[in-house]
Scaffold this motif. Sequence first.
Motif, short mmCIF file in Angstrom:
data_model
loop_
_atom_site.label_atom_id
_atom_site.label_comp_id
_atom_site.label_asym_id
_atom_site.label_seq_id
_atom_site.Cartn_x
_atom_site.Cartn_y
_atom_site.Cartn_z
N LEU A 152 9.93 2.16 -1.93
CA LEU A 152 8.61 1.70 -1.50
C LEU A 152 8.68 0.34 -0.80
CD1 LEU A 152 6.45 2.69 -4.62
CD2 LEU A 152 6.28 3.66 -2.32
N SER A 153 9.54 -0.55 -1.30
CA SER A 153 9.71 -1.85 -0.66
C SER A 153 10.29 -1.70 0.74
CB SER A 153 10.62 -2.75 -1.50
OG SER A 153 10.06 -3.01 -2.76
N PHE A 154 11.25 -0.80 0.88
CA PHE A 154 11.87 -0.57 2.18
C PHE A 154 10.87 -0.01 3.19
CE2 PHE A 154 14.36 2.11 5.15
CZ PHE A 154 15.15 1.12 5.72
N ILE A 155 10.05 0.94 2.74
CA ILE A 155 9.01 1.52 3.61
C ILE A 155 8.02 0.44 4.04
CG2 ILE A 155 7.04 3.09 3.67
CD1 ILE A 155 8.68 4.92 1.77
N THR A 156 7.62 -0.41 3.09
CA THR A 156 6.69 -1.49 3.41
C THR A 156 7.30 -2.48 4.39
OG1 THR A 156 5.78 -1.27 1.18
CG2 THR A 156 5.19 -3.25 2.40
N LEU A 157 8.58 -2.77 4.22
CA LEU A 157 9.28 -3.63 5.17
C LEU A 157 9.20 -3.08 6.58
CD1 LEU A 157 11.23 -5.94 5.95
CD2 LEU A 157 13.12 -4.48 5.20
N GLY A 158 9.42 -1.78 6.73
CA GLY A 158 9.34 -1.15 8.04
C GLY A 158 7.93 -1.25 8.63
N LEU A 159 6.92 -1.00 7.79
CA LEU A 159 5.53 -1.07 8.27
C LEU A 159 5.16 -2.49 8.70
CD1 LEU A 159 3.80 1.18 5.56
CD2 LEU A 159 4.15 1.75 7.97
N VAL A 160 5.52 -3.47 7.88
CA VAL A 160 5.19 -4.85 8.20
C VAL A 160 5.93 -5.31 9.45
CG1 VAL A 160 5.45 -7.25 7.39
CG2 VAL A 160 4.57 -5.50 5.84
N PHE A 161 7.21 -4.93 9.57
CA PHE A 161 8.02 -5.36 10.73
C PHE A 161 7.44 -4.84 12.04
CE2 PHE A 161 11.52 -4.87 13.74
CZ PHE A 161 12.07 -6.15 13.72
N PHE A 162 6.99 -3.59 12.04
CA PHE A 162 6.55 -2.97 13.29
C PHE A 162 5.04 -3.14 13.56
CE2 PHE A 162 10.49 -0.50 12.54
CZ PHE A 162 11.11 -0.75 13.76
N LEU A 163 4.23 -3.31 12.52
CA LEU A 163 2.78 -3.29 12.71
C LEU A 163 2.10 -4.64 12.57
CD1 LEU A 163 1.84 0.03 10.86
CD2 LEU A 163 2.27 -0.33 13.30
N ILE A 164 2.76 -5.62 11.94
CA ILE A 164 2.15 -6.94 11.79
C ILE A 164 2.92 -7.92 12.67
CG2 ILE A 164 1.48 -8.78 10.23
CD1 ILE A 164 1.28 -6.82 8.00
N LYS A 165 2.32 -8.30 13.79
CA LYS A 165 2.97 -9.20 14.75
C LYS A 165 2.01 -10.32 15.13
CE LYS A 165 5.80 -5.45 16.63
NZ LYS A 165 6.16 -4.69 17.84
N PRO A 166 1.93 -11.36 14.30
CA PRO A 166 1.02 -12.47 14.62
C PRO A 166 1.47 -13.20 15.88
CG PRO A 166 2.41 -13.00 12.75
CD PRO A 166 2.65 -11.56 13.04
#
Length: 436
Positions: free
Chosen positions: A412-426
């Motif tokens: 779950l942490s790895f999946i969240t890392l992928g989501l944050v890396f690709f979808l959250i770009k301040p």
Amino acid sequence: MEKTKSRKLNITFRSDMRPRESKEVKEKESKPERGSRGRIWEFIALATIPIVLVFGNSMLVPVLPVMQKELGISKFQSSLIISIFSLSAGIFIPAIGYLSDRFGRKVIIIPALIVYGASGILAGFGAIWDSYPVIIAARAMQGLAAAGTAPIAMALVGDLYNGGTESKALGLIEASNGVGKVLSPIIGSLLVLIVWYASFFAFPVFCAVSLLAVIFLIKEPKHDQKQDLKTYIHKIGQLFREKGRWLTTSFFAGSLGLFILFGVLFYLSNTLEEKPYNINGVTKGLILAIPLLGMAITSYTTGSLIKKNGVLIRWLMNIGLVAMTVSLASTIFFFKNIYVFIGLLTVSSIGTGLLLPCLNTMITGAVKKSERGMITSLYNSLRFLGVAAGPPLFGWMMDKSDRMIFITVSALSFITLGLVFFLIKPPAKLSEEKDG
């Protein structure tokens, strides 16, 4: 005009921060009393609110085994003392967030603290009367009141401060939340030594301290938002249409971080009481405090450093999730070595301490004041439900396989890392744009 701004943003949420800068920020910066001593007292007052919220559940955990014996109830019934509080808070947080947007923050926080403390007294008398239904009803009321505390305080921080000060204050909110989690099991264990229901009567004491601090130390900016519910819901819907990808990802990441943290702590708590360790009471509380203290210190430090710097925010979020993923994956092989396990859990908690203040800063800073209460409340509602879901789901997995727990949470942490890396770009220069 709003459409033009949203095109500039894409998913970077840049323009919604700008409207605050011109009017709200100038008003804040024109008040010198918040620059030093006055601001410190405000910070202290704000910090008391999440601590009161955390005490609502964590302080009662050591009481549950004694409660089962004294009231003659089952383990499941005693667990409802915790669950009903969390569910009630999670359900009502969004509605109370709307009310805070419409009527103001303090007008919600002050009655919430009063009801919170009064419900504790009612639960205490329910215990004296050996009435389990009265205790459950009081805990449901207390959960409703809890919805008007820390989630609204987060929105209030966004109203009071800007730039680096806002990030620092949000880091303090997250740190005080962690400190409350560190102290509450220890305080609960000590209160049980007096009488098993003493924790219920302790709630109004903590609430009274926070109430006085909020009334006398926090000066809320003038609130003149009176939009109707239909317009309000339309604006929230538009906000999610424009920024749904990064905003939903932020909600998920915050909820998952706390789900993992308290699920694994639940696992550690049970493990310490079993052979060969046989550790319980205050000593167990002190051991559980180690990873939570790591998270609290990291949260405050992170909030002090990021200062709306978009590049740093993105780096720290991803570093935090990498730390969580690697440390939790390592526990698959080392969970039977209690010393290594506590060390790995502390690393994971530090990762959580890097992640959460960054999410808090983005969510409060990217949303207009008129919708901030609802958005921060939705975010906190999911965080609250994440905390509530952790122990029962981890307990279910413990009955299946210990290794299954750590495979699941690391994945779950790895999946969240992928989501944050690709979808959250301040934005790379967010702080410069706000200050300029």
